[in-house]
Design a protein around this motif. Structure first.
Motif, PDB file in Angstrom:
ATOM      1  N   ILE A 127      12.606  31.707 -28.673  1.00  0.00           N
ATOM      2  CA  ILE A 127      11.851  32.249 -27.545  1.00  0.00           C
ATOM      3  C   ILE A 127      11.707  33.756 -27.662  1.00  0.00           C
ATOM      4  O   ILE A 127      10.608  34.309 -27.505  1.00  0.00           O
ATOM      5  CB  ILE A 127      12.534  31.854 -26.225  1.00  0.00           C
ATOM      6  N   LEU A 128      12.807  34.457 -27.955  1.00  0.00           N
ATOM      7  CA  LEU A 128      12.715  35.903 -28.087  1.00  0.00           C
ATOM      8  C   LEU A 128      11.950  36.306 -29.348  1.00  0.00           C
ATOM      9  O   LEU A 128      11.304  37.361 -29.376  1.00  0.00           O
ATOM     10  CB  LEU A 128      14.107  36.521 -28.101  1.00  0.00           C
ATOM     11  N   GLY A 129      12.005  35.484 -30.392  1.00  0.00           N
ATOM     12  CA  GLY A 129      11.195  35.749 -31.576  1.00  0.00           C
ATOM     13  C   GLY A 129       9.710  35.680 -31.255  1.00  0.00           C
ATOM     14  O   GLY A 129       8.918  36.489 -31.735  1.00  0.00           O
ATOM     15  N   LEU A 130       9.320  34.697 -30.427  1.00  0.00           N
ATOM     16  CA  LEU A 130       7.920  34.585 -30.006  1.00  0.00           C
ATOM     17  C   LEU A 130       7.520  35.789 -29.155  1.00  0.00           C
ATOM     18  O   LEU A 130       6.429  36.347 -29.330  1.00  0.00           O
ATOM     19  CB  LEU A 130       7.728  33.290 -29.227  1.00  0.00           C
ATOM     20  N   LEU A 218      19.458  37.530 -33.965  1.00  0.00           N
ATOM     21  CA  LEU A 218      18.913  38.874 -33.776  1.00  0.00           C
ATOM     22  C   LEU A 218      18.038  39.282 -34.956  1.00  0.00           C
ATOM     23  O   LEU A 218      16.945  39.840 -34.773  1.00  0.00           O
ATOM     24  CB  LEU A 218      20.067  39.863 -33.591  1.00  0.00           C
ATOM     25  N   VAL A 219      18.505  39.011 -36.159  1.00  0.00           N
ATOM     26  CA  VAL A 219      17.715  39.332 -37.359  1.00  0.00           C
ATOM     27  C   VAL A 219      16.395  38.568 -37.347  1.00  0.00           C
ATOM     28  O   VAL A 219      15.331  39.118 -37.687  1.00  0.00           O
ATOM     29  CB  VAL A 219      18.525  39.006 -38.633  1.00  0.00           C
ATOM     30  N   LEU A 220      16.434  37.303 -36.930  1.00  0.00           N
ATOM     31  CA  LEU A 220      15.215  36.493 -36.880  1.00  0.00           C
ATOM     32  C   LEU A 220      14.225  37.064 -35.869  1.00  0.00           C
ATOM     33  O   LEU A 220      13.012  37.109 -36.121  1.00  0.00           O
ATOM     34  CB  LEU A 220      15.570  35.052 -36.523  1.00  0.00           C
ATOM     35  N   VAL A 221      14.721  37.504 -34.722  1.00  0.00           N
ATOM     36  CA  VAL A 221      13.848  38.098 -33.705  1.00  0.00           C
ATOM     37  C   VAL A 221      13.199  39.373 -34.236  1.00  0.00           C
ATOM     38  O   VAL A 221      11.984  39.583 -34.084  1.00  0.00           O
ATOM     39  CB  VAL A 221      14.650  38.395 -32.419  1.00  0.00           C
ATOM     40  N   LEU A 222      13.979  40.236 -34.863  1.00  0.00           N
ATOM     41  CA  LEU A 222      13.438  41.489 -35.394  1.00  0.00           C
ATOM     42  C   LEU A 222      12.453  41.226 -36.535  1.00  0.00           C
ATOM     43  O   LEU A 222      11.452  41.946 -36.675  1.00  0.00           O
ATOM     44  CB  LEU A 222      14.580  42.386 -35.871  1.00  0.00           C
ATOM     45  N   ALA A 223      12.722  40.198 -37.342  1.00  0.00           N
ATOM     46  CA  ALA A 223      11.792  39.856 -38.422  1.00  0.00           C
ATOM     47  C   ALA A 223      10.465  39.365 -37.856  1.00  0.00           C
ATOM     48  O   ALA A 223       9.390  39.752 -38.331  1.00  0.00           O
ATOM     49  CB  ALA A 223      12.418  38.797 -39.333  1.00  0.00           C
TER      50      ALA A 223
END
Length: 338
Positions: A127-130, A218-223
């Protein structure tokens, strides 16, 4: 005035950033509330009810078995025994053992923090990645479409410095949002487990494992944020990033999955990006090919397996971000600003 601080303030003041972040937080809050009301704490009364239901189902099965054995005996005596319904010998019709009916099957859903919380970090990161992807695409895309980028470059003609300062401000904002929301996410599910489940056996090792999973999230969200920003910068419009993702999911993933399935390619999921995202979060995803049978010494057929690890996913993640961001930087440096 620092360009980085200016961009950070502009990011925080953008209405789209606020609304999109609020929407993401509301979705996450709905997940926590839903988990709270869909689970309950297991007490002695619930255990007694579950034991009673298990015993009732066992007794029902015993009565059904006796009826079937009696019907088999009558049909055998009358010479009308149906081979498709009854076994060769009526004595073969027996009830399952009592231990086959476990009380755990009848217990209500309960949230065990140690066993279940790790899985809840996957929707959190998704969700935060989106949110990060859309906010990142809009943050730079609006600058290009409105002409703000051209005006800014008149004041700061260093193209790469301007672009990277915007990206740094964006990643700082998403970092702060993800970390603060992550702490609330941990705390919210701890309360769910405390009042609607169990917090037993949560050792320091469990916390360390959950912290590492959260770090990967967190890394996935920033990516995802970086990719959205870079795609919109490449196309100089927000629609470039959003349209590219839709094309990738519909054509590149859905269509590719269908094509590979029709070609009977084993481990189709190994060609799909969501599999690698799941492997990154879960550390390993095991794919199974049931069309290939590996017989054991007992005669059991086990499917062929293929493991995708977080190390393989990290390579794809780094390469993907590097290629897309590198393309955006190259285009920023080489193309005319008009």
């Amino acid at each position: 005035m620092s360009l980085y601080r200016t961009e950070l303030r502009r990011l925080a003041k953008r209405r789209f950033t606020r609304y999109m972040s609020l929407l993401g937080l509301l979705v996450l809050a709905a997940v926590v509330v839903g988990m709270f009301f869909s689970n309950q704490k297991i007490d002695a009364a619930a255990q007694v009810r579950a034991e009673r239901q298990a015993e009732q189902q066992y007794q029902d099965q015993v009565r059904y078995t006796e009826q079937e054995r009696a019907a088999c005996t009558q049909a055998e005596a009358a010479g009308t025994k149906d081979a498709n319904r009854f076994p060769p010998e009526c004595d073969m019709i027996t009830a399952p053992p009592r231990e086959a009916f476990q009380a755990e099957w009848f217990l209500p859903s309960t949230f065990d923090f140690r066993e279940s919380f790790g899985e809840m970090l996957i929707p959190f990161a998704a969700i935060l990645g989106l949110v990060g992807f859309v906010v990142g695409a809009s943050f730079i895309g609006a600058e290009w479409s409105s002409g703000g980028m051209m005006n800014l470059l008149l004041w700061r003609p260093k193209r790469l410095t301007v672009l990277l300062s915007k990206l740094a401000a964006l990643l700082t904002g998403m970092f702060a949002l993800t970390v603060s929301t992550g702490l609330l996410w941990y705390g919210g599910f701890w309360l769910v487990a405390l009042f609607r489940g169990s917090t037993e056996k949560v050792t320091s090792g469990v916390w360390q494992s959950l912290a590492l999973t959260g770090l990967r999230g967190l890394v996935l969200v920033l990516a995802a944020t970086t990719i959205g920003f870079a795609l919109a910068s490449l196309g100089r419009h927000t629609a470039m990033a959003l349209g590219g993702v839709v094309a990738l999911l519909v054509v590149g993933q859905f269509g590719l999955g269908i094509l590979l399935s029709m070609a009977r390619i084993p481990f189709v999921e190994a060609w799909l990006l969501p599999t690698y995202a799941a492997a990154w979060m879960q550390k390993k995803v095991t794919l199974e090919n049931w069309e290939a049978c590996n017989a054991t010494f007992t005669g059991e057929c086990k499917p062929e397996t293929f493991d995708i690890t977080w190390q393989q996913s990290s390579v794809m993640l780094v390469v993907g971000v590097a290629v897309i961001l590198g393309g955006a930087l190259w285009a920023m440096r080489r193309r005319d600003i008009s």
